[in-house]
Design an enzyme around this catalytic site. Structure first.
Site, short mmCIF file in Angstrom:
data_model
loop_
_atom_site.label_atom_id
_atom_site.label_comp_id
_atom_site.label_asym_id
_atom_site.label_seq_id
_atom_site.Cartn_x
_atom_site.Cartn_y
_atom_site.Cartn_z
N ASP A 1 0.82 -1.22 0.00
CA ASP A 1 0.00 0.00 0.00
C ASP A 1 0.86 1.27 0.00
O ASP A 1 0.71 2.14 0.86
CB ASP A 1 -0.95 0.03 1.20
CG ASP A 1 -1.67 -1.28 1.40
OD1 ASP A 1 -2.06 -1.89 0.40
OD2 ASP A 1 -1.82 -1.72 2.57
N GLU B 1 -11.49 0.17 -2.04
CA GLU B 1 -10.63 0.73 -1.00
C GLU B 1 -9.48 1.52 -1.63
O GLU B 1 -9.42 1.73 -2.84
CB GLU B 1 -10.07 -0.39 -0.12
CG GLU B 1 -9.15 -1.37 -0.80
CD GLU B 1 -8.63 -2.43 0.16
OE1 GLU B 1 -9.14 -2.52 1.29
OE2 GLU B 1 -7.71 -3.17 -0.23
#
Length: 785
Positions: A44, A231
């Site tokens: 991420d 997300e």
């Protein structure tokens, strides 16, 4: 030298130059030195540039930096006391950990505010529920240490009032994770955030404090809801198009989750955002009452990249199966005004490599419709340049990313851009070059808008022409140019690349196609032993080995070559216990008249040198102690059939994702691994999984205890697999891949090619070749304790 002679030489060189086509020069691969890469792992990754250095911060308090976007230096790796970013992390962020029932952190984002300090937006999450805490810490230096300023947003307060004054409802309220903080063009500070649950939200922030402005609750809803898998929001403003682009990732993050990157755009930072067809993204969500409803969200958003493989076909340059990504996502974007380029940062997994992940950086470009298209290959310094029409004519590997949310890997097919502007091959249509480097392709009634770009192909190891384009429907296509070859050259290349192991012990997959639709037909001198379809029938015990002539006829057009292999199919041997490693102070094999010798110590990967194995009290005498930096390489060939059993005792000191206890493979692309902690798609249960033509996940539904001995055994009987934990059957399935087709398979304890090594103890390893033990026999082994 006479002038006439010089003149003739000049004319000769001129004619030679005219005769060499420009396309051939472009495809020679000699015009660019091979780039170097140093990899790092940050899940991420969120990017920030400080002076001449790019930094990425991500989940688990990991971070890395680079100056050239190719060679990375790892700064931090995981949450632990002494992490350089937050050295006393458990004390400093105690409130977040306590609220989230967690001991790790998820996707972080760092921004420099007007006071010159660096603000890290951190978040902790329970994981199996949206109970999360989001806060901010500050540092004077980008590399820390960061000091906590406090938690400012929470989610998952079941039955209690949420920040917007209503009772928390995970269908409509956000999971307070995955923040990205940014300034808009008016100088306002915002934070976009959210994952699954109620979707993606945005809050206006106070640029003086770094906290949200009061009275906003959870902020404005932008997309998602009803637990749909959306997300990782990131918003980037493009001055050329004057749009704000909201980048998100759909699907699940692990290798079977179908993670894929999508984008929508708006004229305002807080929306509304729309996709390429004008769909309002705030209305995109799962159906009421559903969980992870991919079907409802799949048609929306502009899909930029999903699972793909530029497949290296037999005869093509390079080695291996090709280059591609699995579950690429959670991206961030940076426009570097010094070079006038847009860079996309993301993490990705890889085909046939399990859950190992690395950072990747690709360049992006705005197409003529104002949507960002991603360069097919990672960035190596390339720039958009004027291209000539004759340079782009030729054969291409073609990827269509589609709109699916799926674990399927989109493999390349072959097309040709013809001089007459037709697209032929596995896909048909029309193409045209617009301006210096723009391209439009008309395929099946859809028009794709993009650019041509010269890039480095890591498999062919040369610079090639590529294209990247998007349809208004939001589907991305890529092309990577192949070398121009005649049919004879293609057949010769396939001939040279076609190989088989000299000894065949089990069914083997014989290729029937090579590069550019080349066909391969097989014939066998002993069809009953090794058939032309690759089926093996070994001679019985006591019978002689059989030498088989297996002949391949390779054809394309009128070109043809024949290649013959002399292969040995050995007679069968008695099945039974081939290895017993008591690990009682040594790595010796205790089987009488053993065909296989002792194990050897490795470093932190199966092929790395170094490492030290200690021994402590185990199940029966001593056991091998693994400190998390070492492993044991076992002899090759321990298993040589599609029927076998493996049994051992395991005492993990800690459970880390994807770490192997027992590993076996015939190549990096065909392997099995017993992992005490599996991937998130199996809820991190203990599992056996395999990577081959297709993934195989055998989850036990059990989490092995830390600091305790557990008995592990699994048997395979011609594709039927059974897993036992402490003598109890925990998984039974069919169609487990046949991995051991040659006598050269290799084995290890505690390490593989990719993941963090095992930490704990292993004892009493037994391997049975040609025998699938019964449940009663497994129970007997499990009673040794």
């Amino acid at each position: 030298m006479k002038r006439t002679t010089m003149y003739r030489l000049f004319i000769g060189f001129l004619l030679l130059a005219i005769m060499i086509p420009t396309a051939s020069l472009a495809q020679s691969g000699d015009q660019k030195e091979a780039p170097s890469f140093t990899e790092a792992s940050v899940h991420d990754p969120s990017v920030i540039k400080v002076e001449d250095t790019f930094y990425v911060f991500g989940s688990h308090l990991a971070a890395a930096k680079t100056e050239d976007l190719r060679n990375w230096t790892q700064i931090a790796t995981h949450v632990h006391e002494g992490n350089p970013l937050i050295p006393n992390v458990f004390e400093e962020l105690a409130e977040a950990f306590e609220w989230a029932n967690s001991n790790t952190l998820w996707a972080a984002d760092v921004i420099q505010l007007e006071d010159g300090r660096f603000y890290m937006y951190y978040n902790a999450c329970q994981g199996d529920a949206p109970r999360s805490a989001l806060g901010v810490a500050v540092a004077d230096d980008i590399e820390g240490p960061y000091e906590n300023l406090g938690v400012f947003l929470k989610s998952g307060m079941w039955g209690e009032e949420s920040p917007d004054g209503t009772i928390y409802d995970a269908n409509v309220h956000p999971n307070a994770i995955d923040p990205h903080v940014f300034f808009d063009e008016e100088g306002k500070l915002w934070m976009v955030y959210g994952s699954y649950s109620g979707g993606i939200f945005i809050l206006e922030m106070d640029p003086d404090t770094g906290f949200p402005l009061p009275g906003q609750g959870y902020g404005t809803h932008l997309m998602g809801g009803n637990h749909s898998r959306i997300e990782a929001p990131y918003i980037h403003y493009d001055k050329e198009t004057e749009y704000y682009y909201l980048y998100v990732t759909f699907g699940g993050l692990d290798s079977t989750g179908g993670y894929n990157m999508r984008v929508a755009r708006s004229k305002q930072p807080d929306g509304p955002y729309v996709d390429g067809e004008g769909h309002l993204m705030s209305e995109v969500r799962g159906a009421p009452g559903t969980l992870f409803d991919d079907a409802s969200i799949e048609p929306y958003g502009v899909k930029q990249m999903g699972n793909f493989l530029f497949k290296r076909e037999l005869g093509e340059r390079g080695t291996g199966s090709g280059t591609g990504y699995v579950s690429p996502g959670h991206n961030s974007v940076y426009y570097d005004d010094e070079v006038d380029k847009i860079f996309l940062f993301f993490h990705t997994r890889f085909p046939e490599r399990g859950e190992a992940h690395e950072i990747r950086v690709h360049q992006m470009f705005m197409n003529r419709k104002g949507w960002p298209v991603i360069a097919p290959y990672r960035y190596t310094g390339e720039s958009l340049e004027k291209v000539k029409a004759k340079e782009v004519i030729g054969d291409y590997q073609w990827i269509n990313h589609g709109k699916e949310i799926s674990a399927e890997i989109k493999e390349s097919v072959t097309v040709r851009l013809e001089k007459n502007h037709k697209v032929l091959g596995d896909v048909t249509g029309k193409w045209k070059k617009v301006g210096d480097y723009h391209v439009e392709l008309q395929i099946d009634g859809e028009t794709y808008y993009g650019v041509f770009l010269r890039q480095w192909d890591p498999v062919a190891e040369r610079e090639v022409m590529t294209f990247t384009a998007l349809s208004e429907e939001g589907i991305a296509i890529w092309g990577s140019q192949l070398e121009e070859k005649t049919d004879n050259e293609i057949v010769d290349a396939v001939y040279d690349d076609l190989t088989l192991e000299g000894t065949i012990i089990s069914d083997v997959e014989l290729p029937t196609r090579g590069m550019r639709q080349t066909t391969i037909a097989w014939s066998s001198s002993h069809e009953e032993v090794l058939s032309s379809s690759g089926k093996v029938n070994r001679p019985e015990i006591g019978e002689d080995d059989v030498v088989v002539s297996l002949t391949a006829t390779i054809s394309k057009g009128s070109a043809e070559r024949i290649k013959t292999f002399e292969l040995v199919v050995p007679g069968q041997t008695e099945g039974g216990l081939v290895a017993h490693y008591p690990l009682n102070g040594t790595l010796e094999n205790a089987v009488d008249d053993a065909r296989f010798g002792s194990g050897t110590v490795t470093g932190n990967r199966i092929d790395n040198p170094g490492g030290t194995i200690a021994f402590e009290q185990g199940i029966d005498g001593e056991a091998a102690v693994f400190d998390g930096t070492t492993g044991i390489r076992l002899p090759n060939g321990l298993i040589s059939r599609n029927t076998y059993t493996v049994s051992f005792w395991l005492n993990p000191e800690q459970l880390t994702e994807f770490t192997t206890a027992f590993f076996a493979a015939r190549s990096e692309h065909h392997w099995l691994s017993f992992v005490p902690r599996g991937h998130s798609g199996m809820n991190h249960d203990t599992m056996l999984w395999a990577g081959s033509a297709q993934w195989y996940d055998a989850g036990t539904g059990v989490k092995l205890p830390v600091g305790e001995w557990s008995h592990v055994a699994f048997s395979v009987d011609n594709g039927e697999i059974v897993i036992y934990l402490n003598g109890e059957e925990r998984f039974r399935g069919e169609n487990f891949p046949n991995l051991f087709t040659t006598p050269n398979a290799y084995f290890a304890l505690g390490v593989n090619h990719w993941d963090a090594p095992f930490q704990g103890m292993i004892d009493e390893l037994r391997i049975y070749d040609g025998v699938a033990l019964t449940r009663e026999e497994i129970v007997h082994l499990a009673k040794q304790k």
